[in-house]
Design a protein around this motif. Sequence first.
Motif, PDB file in Angstrom:
ATOM      1  N   CYS A  36       0.835  -1.213   0.000  1.00 48.90           N
ATOM      2  CA  CYS A  36       0.000   0.000   0.000  1.00 48.90           C
ATOM      3  C   CYS A  36       0.869   1.262   0.000  1.00 48.90           C
ATOM      4  O   CYS A  36       0.538   2.242  -0.667  1.00 48.90           O
ATOM      5  CB  CYS A  36      -0.942   0.017   1.200  1.00 48.90           C
ATOM      6  N   ALA A  37       1.969   1.241   0.723  1.00 56.07           N
ATOM      7  CA  ALA A  37       2.863   2.401   0.727  1.00 56.07           C
ATOM      8  C   ALA A  37       3.361   2.691  -0.680  1.00 56.07           C
ATOM      9  O   ALA A  37       3.421   3.858  -1.094  1.00 56.07           O
ATOM     10  CB  ALA A  37       4.029   2.177   1.685  1.00 56.07           C
ATOM     11  N   SER A  38       3.693   1.653  -1.436  1.00 60.74           N
ATOM     12  CA  SER A  38       4.199   1.890  -2.797  1.00 60.74           C
ATOM     13  C   SER A  38       3.119   2.498  -3.686  1.00 60.74           C
ATOM     14  O   SER A  38       3.382   3.428  -4.449  1.00 60.74           O
ATOM     15  CB  SER A  38       4.749   0.600  -3.408  1.00 60.74           C
ATOM     16  N   VAL A  39       1.909   1.999  -3.591  1.00 61.03           N
ATOM     17  CA  VAL A  39       0.807   2.513  -4.421  1.00 61.03           C
ATOM     18  C   VAL A  39       0.546   3.983  -4.105  1.00 61.03           C
ATOM     19  O   VAL A  39       0.524   4.845  -4.995  1.00 61.03           O
ATOM     20  CB  VAL A  39      -0.485   1.687  -4.198  1.00 61.03           C
ATOM     21  N   HIS A  40       0.367   4.298  -2.837  1.00 65.18           N
ATOM     22  CA  HIS A  40      -0.008   5.660  -2.457  1.00 65.18           C
ATOM     23  C   HIS A  40       1.164   6.625  -2.538  1.00 65.18           C
ATOM     24  O   HIS A  40       0.966   7.813  -2.806  1.00 65.18           O
ATOM     25  CB  HIS A  40      -0.708   5.653  -1.104  1.00 65.18           C
ATOM     26  N   ALA A  41       2.374   6.128  -2.367  1.00 67.89           N
ATOM     27  CA  ALA A  41       3.552   6.982  -2.546  1.00 67.89           C
ATOM     28  C   ALA A  41       3.662   7.449  -4.000  1.00 67.89           C
ATOM     29  O   ALA A  41       3.996   8.611  -4.253  1.00 67.89           O
ATOM     30  CB  ALA A  41       4.817   6.229  -2.128  1.00 67.89           C
ATOM     31  N   ARG A  42       3.383   6.547  -4.935  1.00 65.83           N
ATOM     32  CA  ARG A  42       3.428   6.953  -6.352  1.00 65.83           C
ATOM     33  C   ARG A  42       2.410   8.052  -6.626  1.00 65.83           C
ATOM     34  O   ARG A  42       2.706   9.037  -7.316  1.00 65.83           O
ATOM     35  CB  ARG A  42       3.171   5.748  -7.267  1.00 65.83           C
ATOM     36  N   PHE A  43       1.197   7.908  -6.081  1.00 68.41           N
ATOM     37  CA  PHE A  43       0.180   8.940  -6.283  1.00 68.41           C
ATOM     38  C   PHE A  43       0.581  10.252  -5.597  1.00 68.41           C
ATOM     39  O   PHE A  43       0.415  11.333  -6.170  1.00 68.41           O
ATOM     40  CB  PHE A  43      -1.184   8.481  -5.777  1.00 68.41           C
ATOM     41  N   ALA A  44       1.094  10.173  -4.376  1.00 70.26           N
ATOM     42  CA  ALA A  44       1.505  11.388  -3.659  1.00 70.26           C
ATOM     43  C   ALA A  44       2.626  12.099  -4.415  1.00 70.26           C
ATOM     44  O   ALA A  44       2.609  13.329  -4.553  1.00 70.26           O
ATOM     45  CB  ALA A  44       1.950  11.046  -2.235  1.00 70.26           C
ATOM     46  N   ALA A  45       3.583  11.340  -4.914  1.00 70.13           N
ATOM     47  CA  ALA A  45       4.703  11.929  -5.659  1.00 70.13           C
ATOM     48  C   ALA A  45       4.207  12.550  -6.964  1.00 70.13           C
ATOM     49  O   ALA A  45       4.613  13.660  -7.336  1.00 70.13           O
ATOM     50  CB  ALA A  45       5.763  10.870  -5.937  1.00 70.13           C
ATOM     51  N   HIS A  46       3.324  11.840  -7.661  1.00 69.77           N
ATOM     52  CA  HIS A  46       2.820  12.328  -8.948  1.00 69.77           C
ATOM     53  C   HIS A  46       1.966  13.586  -8.783  1.00 69.77           C
ATOM     54  O   HIS A  46       2.223  14.610  -9.417  1.00 69.77           O
ATOM     55  CB  HIS A  46       2.002  11.231  -9.643  1.00 69.77           C
ATOM     56  N   TYR A  47       0.953  13.506  -7.944  1.00 70.52           N
ATOM     57  CA  TYR A  47       0.042  14.640  -7.790  1.00 70.52           C
ATOM     58  C   TYR A  47       0.677  15.802  -7.035  1.00 70.52           C
ATOM     59  O   TYR A  47       0.349  16.954  -7.289  1.00 70.52           O
ATOM     60  CB  TYR A  47      -1.255  14.212  -7.101  1.00 70.52           C
TER      61      TYR A  47
END
Length: 183
Positions: free
Chosen positions: A90-101
Motif C-alpha cells: 500500500c505504501a508503494s501505491v499511495h507513494a506513487r500517487f503522492a509523488a505524482h500529484y
Amino acid sequence: MKFTLDRLSWTPWLEPPEEDALTDEQLDALVDRARAASPYFRLLARDPHVLHARTMTDNDIFYNADGGLPRAERELAATATSRHNGCVFCASVHARFAAHYGKRPEDVRRLLDDGVDAPQDERWRAIVDAAVALTATPSALDAEHLAALRRAGLDDLAIADVIHSAAFFNWANRLMLSLGEPE
C-alpha cells in the motif's frame, strides 16, 4: 522487503476466485471491472456487499474533489499510514500517487526511505504526524495535532480528509497484511 515507489505484486494466502469465475454480482461489486485482474480484489469479491461498500468508500475518500485536501495530500496521509504499519504494498501505491500529484518525489522518497519522522515542510509534517498518531491508536490524535494542521492552513474539510485517509488505510493495511504479502 524495502519500501519503494516501484510497482509491486501481492500474493494472497487464500486462493481467490479466477477472473472468469466471478459472478455478475462480484463483478459489479468491483465498481471498476479492471480490478478483477487483482488477486486482492478477487479475494475480497467473495463478499460482494462488503467489497462494494469498501470500494465506494475508497473512491469517495481519494477521488471526491469537493473541498478538503488536494489528492496529493490525501495520498500522503495514506502513504504515512502504510509506512507506519509496515504495509510495503500500500505504501508503494499511495507513494506513487503522492509523488505524482504533489510533484514532490524527493519528499515522498524520504518518507519511504527514512520513515515517518523524516524531515518534511510544515504542512506535510502536520499531515504525516496526524496520520501516524491516528494509526497508532485513535486516542493518540489530539488537540496538538489538530492545531498543527490548522497552523499549516487546513480547514475542517481538509482535516476530515486527513482523518478519513489515515483511518481507511489503517484498516486496509491490516486487512491486506492479514490476507497475503507483497512480492
